[in-house]
Design an enzyme around this catalytic site. Sequence first.
Site, PDB file in Angstrom:
ATOM      1  N   HIS A   3      -9.001  10.479   7.912  1.00 57.57           N
ATOM      2  CA  HIS A   3      -8.620  11.026   6.609  1.00 57.57           C
ATOM      3  C   HIS A   3      -8.759   9.956   5.534  1.00 57.57           C
ATOM      4  CE1 HIS A   3      -4.776   8.924   6.763  1.00 57.57           C
ATOM      5  NE2 HIS A   3      -4.558   9.442   7.955  1.00 57.57           N
ATOM      6  N   HIS A  28      -7.625   6.302   6.020  1.00 60.75           N
ATOM      7  CA  HIS A  28      -8.516   5.427   6.800  1.00 60.75           C
ATOM      8  C   HIS A  28      -9.688   4.970   5.938  1.00 60.75           C
ATOM      9  CE1 HIS A  28      -6.894   8.215  10.061  1.00 60.75           C
ATOM     10  NE2 HIS A  28      -6.287   7.062  10.240  1.00 60.75           N
ATOM     11  N   CYS A  83       9.873   4.698  19.061  1.00 64.01           N
ATOM     12  CA  CYS A  83       9.198   5.867  18.493  1.00 64.01           C
ATOM     13  C   CYS A  83       7.800   5.945  19.083  1.00 64.01           C
ATOM     14  CB  CYS A  83       9.097   5.798  16.975  1.00 64.01           C
ATOM     15  SG  CYS A  83       8.072   7.161  16.336  1.00 64.01           S
ATOM     16  N   CYS A  97       5.007   5.978  16.363  1.00 64.15           N
ATOM     17  CA  CYS A  97       4.694   4.683  15.727  1.00 64.15           C
ATOM     18  C   CYS A  97       4.229   3.675  16.776  1.00 64.15           C
ATOM     19  CB  CYS A  97       5.925   4.037  15.106  1.00 64.15           C
ATOM     20  SG  CYS A  97       6.679   4.879  13.742  1.00 64.15           S
ATOM     21  N   HIS A 123       8.846   9.069  10.782  1.00 64.59           N
ATOM     22  CA  HIS A 123       8.407  10.415  11.168  1.00 64.59           C
ATOM     23  C   HIS A 123       9.511  11.456  11.164  1.00 64.59           C
ATOM     24  CE1 HIS A 123       5.139   7.887  12.934  1.00 64.59           C
ATOM     25  NE2 HIS A 123       4.415   8.861  12.420  1.00 64.59           N
ATOM     26  N   LYS A 168       3.304  10.288   1.542  1.00 68.33           N
ATOM     27  CA  LYS A 168       2.186   9.525   2.053  1.00 68.33           C
ATOM     28  C   LYS A 168       1.203  10.512   2.670  1.00 68.33           C
ATOM     29  CE  LYS A 168       1.879   7.437   6.154  1.00 68.33           C
ATOM     30  NZ  LYS A 168       1.627   6.507   7.246  1.00 68.33           N
TER      31      LYS A 168
HETATM   32  N1  MSP Z   1      -3.860   1.496  14.918  1.00 72.46           N
HETATM   33  C1  MSP Z   1      -3.010   0.973  13.914  1.00 72.46           C
HETATM   34  C2  MSP Z   1      -3.547  -0.320  13.332  1.00 72.46           C
HETATM   35  C3  MSP Z   1      -3.811  -1.396  14.340  1.00 72.46           C
HETATM   36  S1  MSP Z   1      -4.518  -2.813  13.612  1.00 72.46           S
HETATM   37  C4  MSP Z   1      -4.527  -3.950  14.828  1.00 72.46           C
HETATM   38  C5  MSP Z   1      -2.839   2.001  12.793  1.00 72.46           C
HETATM   39  N2  MSP Z   1      -3.775   2.930  12.697  1.00 72.46           N
HETATM   40  S2  MSP Z   1      -3.761   4.147  11.665  1.00 72.46           S
HETATM   41  O1  MSP Z   1      -4.958   4.887  11.956  1.00 72.46           O
HETATM   42  O2  MSP Z   1      -2.543   4.863  11.752  1.00 72.46           O
HETATM   43  O3  MSP Z   1      -3.788   3.571  10.210  1.00 72.46           O
HETATM   44  C6  MSP Z   1      -4.749   2.694   9.791  1.00 72.46           C
HETATM   45  C7  MSP Z   1      -4.631   2.333   8.327  1.00 72.46           C
HETATM   46  O4  MSP Z   1      -4.695   3.484   7.485  1.00 72.46           O
HETATM   47  C8  MSP Z   1      -3.340   1.605   7.971  1.00 72.46           C
HETATM   48  O5  MSP Z   1      -3.687   0.442   7.231  1.00 72.46           O
HETATM   49  C9  MSP Z   1      -2.624   2.576   7.101  1.00 72.46           C
HETATM   50  O6  MSP Z   1      -1.832   1.921   6.163  1.00 72.46           O
HETATM   51  C10 MSP Z   1      -3.779   3.304   6.446  1.00 72.46           C
HETATM   52  N3  MSP Z   1      -3.326   4.546   5.873  1.00 72.46           N
HETATM   53  C11 MSP Z   1      -2.889   5.661   6.526  1.00 72.46           C
HETATM   54  N4  MSP Z   1      -2.448   6.544   5.591  1.00 72.46           N
HETATM   55  C12 MSP Z   1      -2.556   6.014   4.344  1.00 72.46           C
HETATM   56  C13 MSP Z   1      -2.452   6.494   3.029  1.00 72.46           C
HETATM   57  N5  MSP Z   1      -1.971   7.670   2.740  1.00 72.46           N
HETATM   58  N6  MSP Z   1      -2.872   5.701   2.017  1.00 72.46           N
HETATM   59  C14 MSP Z   1      -3.483   4.503   2.250  1.00 72.46           C
HETATM   60  N7  MSP Z   1      -3.625   4.044   3.455  1.00 72.46           N
HETATM   61  C15 MSP Z   1      -2.911   4.617   4.520  1.00 72.46           C
HETATM   62  O7  MSP Z   1      -1.900   1.879  12.037  1.00 72.46           O
END
Ligand code: MSP
Length: 511
Positions: A17, A20, A125, A128, A146, A307
């Site tokens: 999404h 990412h 969790c 998380c 969550h 978020k």
């Molecule tokens: N797998 C872990 C990261 C491990 S790094 C060794 C993880 N993955 S994630 O897919 O959940 O998220 C990845 C990134 O996407 C994070 O930096 C997170 O902050 C970012 N985002 C997810 N939702 C977001 C928004 N709504 N806005 C901006 N970025 C956010 O966490």
Amino acid sequence: MSFYVTTPIYYVNAAPHLGHAYSTIAADVLARHMRQRGEDVFFLTGTDEHGEPVALAAEREGVTPQELVDRNAPRFKELMPRLNVSNDFFIRTSDPEHQAASQKVLALIRDNGHVYEGVYEGWYCPRCADFKTDAEAGDDNLCPIHRTALTREKEDNYFFRLSAFQDDLLRLYDEQPDFVMPRHRYNEARSFIESGLQDVSLSRSTFTWGVPVPWDPEHVFYVWFEALLNYYTALSYAKPGEDLTERFWPAQFHIIGKDILKFHTVFWPAMLLAAGLPLPEHVFVHGFLLMREEGKTDAGADSELKKMSKSMGNVLDPFQIIDEFGTDALRFYCMRDVGFGQDGEVSTARFAMRYESELANDFGNLASRTVAMIHRYRGGDVPSSQPDPELVAEIDAAVPEVCALLDRADLTGALEAIWVRVRRLNRYVEEQAPWVLAKDEARAEELDRVLASLAEGLRVVAVALHPWIPESTGRLLATLGAPQLELEGARMQAGRLGAISKLEPLFPKHR
Ligand code: MSP
């Protein structure tokens, strides 16, 4: 100099999404800019494939975890070309090379005396993949992020002696005040450390979807420790037959979101210290893109900004934006509308506004007008006159400014610095009114100078803008017959351009 930049690796338990895309585009802007500066760049992204979030999603869908990751990882990998992201490698933590290399580092941490066996009892969790303190669990034992039930875990674990690194970490924070950026995130991380560090679980024994602990096959590594190591392990096998570790480690920038701050600014440097490995230079923590909940348009007390994430259900699809408006429009909007490092609201209305008024009008029109006038008045040849010195001073100053801002990963500030010049060039057109000059043969030299100034100004601005909107600036520079992207050449020069071709609108108004 070498420049190594990373994104977080993404959980593969759901579709990609905008969140990412956001971390990835940001890292790509830095990588592209540093390449333009002639740095030796390595840019890593990838997927995080172990742990409970993945195992639980597989269970829900009635497939094995391996089947799930093999099905979902390609969706993230395919996201990269669609975002026009220039990553040098895509790591999957299920890669056997990553598993072997992470086992090696973790065994080293144990050999160095920082691991012991114990029993973990407390809250956890699964979504998380994070252990929660009693304070975080509160009275209702719900995950503070969550709002779902935490599980009570009691299991044999290997522990990492995080508490032993408190002083070392504080020293690091003292000596390198830009280890964590921006400043408010540095403060947040620092106060987390100052509040006292507890040892953390390094392994899980009630659970099998992970990298096996080499000294005890009953355990797999706790996913975060193994996942963080991706930044280091990838270098050892990204390029067949060559180990890039020496060349690129330590990383200059880890780009991450604020929700994973603790892992990157506390656990990660402690792990590297425990392994005796050099620390990354900067962890840049960005904010969240927020969206109003569907159906709620007024700013009343209940229209809470949430978020954007898969678990909240209000997903804005980056693919849809790309299909309708192109990759550059998405990249530009993400970096432009919300200050990088801050939280901010995004919406389709604001997207449309930025697209129309800035990409289509400010930049797209400037390019179309300039190219069209050179064809109309000079048969498509850029005059070789000296550009206007006043304009040269203003436009050329953009590049050092952008470099200084991007040294601090101020992606929004640097984009604004360029946009000031885009607007300046538009004003120049209005001030000089080439269409008036064109009516008077006696003013042909003036017209030559104006057209040369515009064409060169546009070229310099397009080179500087390239990391944010690579597709359209690439097309414009090709039209100008000057595809070179090096920042060294991004100075207005007389006679730099010759014959130019025609240009289709860069950002068409109606699709
Ligand atoms: N797998 C872990 C990261 C491990 S790094 C060794 C993880 N993955 S994630 O897919 O959940 O998220 C990845 C990134 O996407 C994070 O930096 C997170 O902050 C970012 N985002 C997810 N939702 C977001 C928004 N709504 N806005 C901006 N970025 C956010 O966490």
